[in-house]
Design a protein around this motif. Structure first.
Motif, PDB file in Angstrom:
ATOM      1  N   VAL A  44       0.844  -1.201   0.000  1.00  0.00           N
ATOM      2  CA  VAL A  44       0.000   0.000   0.000  1.00  0.00           C
ATOM      3  C   VAL A  44       0.879   1.251   0.000  1.00  0.00           C
ATOM      4  O   VAL A  44       0.609   2.208  -0.732  1.00  0.00           O
ATOM      5  CB  VAL A  44      -0.962  -0.014   1.210  1.00  0.00           C
ATOM      6  CG1 VAL A  44      -1.627   1.332   1.402  1.00  0.00           C
ATOM      7  CG2 VAL A  44      -2.009  -1.111   1.041  1.00  0.00           C
ATOM      8  N   GLU A  45       1.943   1.239   0.800  1.00  0.00           N
ATOM      9  CA  GLU A  45       2.854   2.389   0.829  1.00  0.00           C
ATOM     10  C   GLU A  45       3.512   2.595  -0.531  1.00  0.00           C
ATOM     11  O   GLU A  45       3.675   3.726  -0.990  1.00  0.00           O
ATOM     12  CB  GLU A  45       3.924   2.197   1.909  1.00  0.00           C
ATOM     13  CG  GLU A  45       3.415   2.407   3.310  1.00  0.00           C
ATOM     14  CD  GLU A  45       2.861   3.804   3.526  1.00  0.00           C
ATOM     15  OE1 GLU A  45       3.490   4.787   3.085  1.00  0.00           O
ATOM     16  OE2 GLU A  45       1.779   3.909   4.121  1.00  0.00           O
ATOM     17  N   LEU A  46       3.903   1.504  -1.202  1.00  0.00           N
ATOM     18  CA  LEU A  46       4.510   1.606  -2.521  1.00  0.00           C
ATOM     19  C   LEU A  46       3.513   2.185  -3.514  1.00  0.00           C
ATOM     20  O   LEU A  46       3.862   3.044  -4.324  1.00  0.00           O
ATOM     21  CB  LEU A  46       5.005   0.235  -2.997  1.00  0.00           C
ATOM     22  CG  LEU A  46       5.635   0.184  -4.391  1.00  0.00           C
ATOM     23  CD1 LEU A  46       6.851   1.094  -4.461  1.00  0.00           C
ATOM     24  CD2 LEU A  46       6.008  -1.251  -4.742  1.00  0.00           C
ATOM     25  N   ALA A  47       2.273   1.732  -3.454  1.00  0.00           N
ATOM     26  CA  ALA A  47       1.243   2.265  -4.354  1.00  0.00           C
ATOM     27  C   ALA A  47       1.038   3.754  -4.117  1.00  0.00           C
ATOM     28  O   ALA A  47       0.945   4.537  -5.071  1.00  0.00           O
ATOM     29  CB  ALA A  47      -0.066   1.503  -4.154  1.00  0.00           C
ATOM     30  N   LYS A  48       0.974   4.150  -2.839  1.00  0.00           N
ATOM     31  CA  LYS A  48       0.809   5.577  -2.529  1.00  0.00           C
ATOM     32  C   LYS A  48       1.974   6.384  -3.089  1.00  0.00           C
ATOM     33  O   LYS A  48       1.784   7.461  -3.650  1.00  0.00           O
ATOM     34  CB  LYS A  48       0.736   5.784  -1.016  1.00  0.00           C
ATOM     35  CG  LYS A  48      -0.564   5.392  -0.385  1.00  0.00           C
ATOM     36  CD  LYS A  48      -0.496   5.657   1.122  1.00  0.00           C
ATOM     37  CE  LYS A  48      -1.714   5.191   1.860  1.00  0.00           C
ATOM     38  NZ  LYS A  48      -1.587   5.435   3.313  1.00  0.00           N
ATOM     39  N   SER A  49       3.173   5.864  -2.917  1.00  0.00           N
ATOM     40  CA  SER A  49       4.357   6.563  -3.394  1.00  0.00           C
ATOM     41  C   SER A  49       4.328   6.714  -4.912  1.00  0.00           C
ATOM     42  O   SER A  49       4.626   7.788  -5.444  1.00  0.00           O
ATOM     43  CB  SER A  49       5.607   5.797  -2.971  1.00  0.00           C
ATOM     44  OG  SER A  49       6.752   6.372  -3.523  1.00  0.00           O
ATOM     45  N   GLU A  50       3.953   5.652  -5.608  1.00  0.00           N
ATOM     46  CA  GLU A  50       3.882   5.719  -7.066  1.00  0.00           C
ATOM     47  C   GLU A  50       2.813   6.698  -7.532  1.00  0.00           C
ATOM     48  O   GLU A  50       3.022   7.447  -8.484  1.00  0.00           O
ATOM     49  CB  GLU A  50       3.611   4.334  -7.648  1.00  0.00           C
ATOM     50  CG  GLU A  50       4.814   3.437  -7.658  1.00  0.00           C
ATOM     51  CD  GLU A  50       4.561   2.163  -8.420  1.00  0.00           C
ATOM     52  OE1 GLU A  50       4.413   2.233  -9.652  1.00  0.00           O
ATOM     53  OE2 GLU A  50       4.487   1.106  -7.780  1.00  0.00           O
ATOM     54  N   VAL A  51       1.670   6.689  -6.867  1.00  0.00           N
ATOM     55  CA  VAL A  51       0.599   7.608  -7.256  1.00  0.00           C
ATOM     56  C   VAL A  51       1.038   9.043  -7.007  1.00  0.00           C
ATOM     57  O   VAL A  51       0.794   9.925  -7.831  1.00  0.00           O
ATOM     58  CB  VAL A  51      -0.711   7.266  -6.516  1.00  0.00           C
ATOM     59  CG1 VAL A  51      -1.735   8.366  -6.685  1.00  0.00           C
ATOM     60  CG2 VAL A  51      -1.265   5.941  -7.024  1.00  0.00           C
ATOM     61  N   ARG A  52       1.706   9.294  -5.851  1.00  0.00           N
ATOM     62  CA  ARG A  52       2.206  10.647  -5.577  1.00  0.00           C
ATOM     63  C   ARG A  52       3.172  11.092  -6.669  1.00  0.00           C
ATOM     64  O   ARG A  52       3.137  12.228  -7.125  1.00  0.00           O
ATOM     65  CB  ARG A  52       2.901  10.683  -4.223  1.00  0.00           C
ATOM     66  CG  ARG A  52       1.990  11.009  -3.067  1.00  0.00           C
ATOM     67  CD  ARG A  52       2.821  11.293  -1.815  1.00  0.00           C
ATOM     68  NE  ARG A  52       3.514  10.121  -1.359  1.00  0.00           N
ATOM     69  CZ  ARG A  52       3.127   9.357  -0.343  1.00  0.00           C
ATOM     70  NH1 ARG A  52       2.067   9.657   0.338  1.00  0.00           N
ATOM     71  NH2 ARG A  52       3.818   8.303   0.001  1.00  0.00           N
ATOM     72  N   GLU A  53       4.055  10.186  -7.073  1.00  0.00           N
ATOM     73  CA  GLU A  53       5.029  10.503  -8.111  1.00  0.00           C
ATOM     74  C   GLU A  53       4.320  10.818  -9.433  1.00  0.00           C
ATOM     75  O   GLU A  53       4.656  11.790 -10.109  1.00  0.00           O
ATOM     76  CB  GLU A  53       5.977   9.314  -8.294  1.00  0.00           C
ATOM     77  CG  GLU A  53       7.090   9.537  -9.288  1.00  0.00           C
ATOM     78  CD  GLU A  53       7.980   8.303  -9.399  1.00  0.00           C
ATOM     79  OE1 GLU A  53       8.340   7.959 -10.525  1.00  0.00           O
ATOM     80  OE2 GLU A  53       8.300   7.702  -8.356  1.00  0.00           O
TER      81      GLU A  53
END
Length: 145
Positions: A44-53
């Motif tokens: 979930v943290e990785l997904a959030k990071s990718e979406v933020r990017e």
């Protein structure tokens, strides 16, 4: 003097190795649940990071499009005026303005259409997270078979 060995009493309690293995299985299941929870949290943290990017990239693109549009509009107005003045030497001024306006609309449409393709929903999809989650799912399926 020799001591006689007493026979060991039979008890109903399970042997220590059986009890230890039952505890080990319980511990393994508990550890598996903890690890899965941790893995899910990290995904979930990785997904959030990718979406933020991705959102950051989209914001930058939108800012560049807005600034470019403002500058291009000012330049385009001046160029269109000069085109109308130049064409009005060989044709009626209304026809010169019509031709220059139609050309500007065509170029503007092509630019907007190109920018919309870059801002499609596919640019925000967290591809790496989806691939990682797919691999995790396959690993779990193999482990539980």
């Amino acid at each position: 003097m020799k001591q006689e060995q007493q026979p060991t009493p039979i008890s109903s309690a399970p042997a220590p190795s059986r009890q230890r293995s039952a505890e080990s299985i319980t511990d393994l299941i508990r550890d598996l649940a903890t690890d899965l929870s941790s893995l899910l949290g990290k995904e979930v943290e990785l997904a959030k990071s990718e979406v933020r990017e991705s959102v950051s990239e989209v914001q930058t693109a939108v800012g560049a499009i807005a600034t470019g549009t403002a500058l291009a509009t000012a330049g385009l107005v001046i160029l269109l005026m000069s085109a109308v003045y130049g064409l009005s030497n060989v044709m009626d001024p209304w026809l010169a303005a019509l031709i220059a306006g139609a050309a500007a609309l065509l170029v503007g449409y092509l630019m907007v259409h190109s920018a919309k393709k870059k801002l499609s929903a596919n640019t925000i999809v967290p591809e790496r997270t989806m691939e990682s989650a797919k691999k995790d799912k396959e690993t779990l399926e193999r482990a539980t078979q």
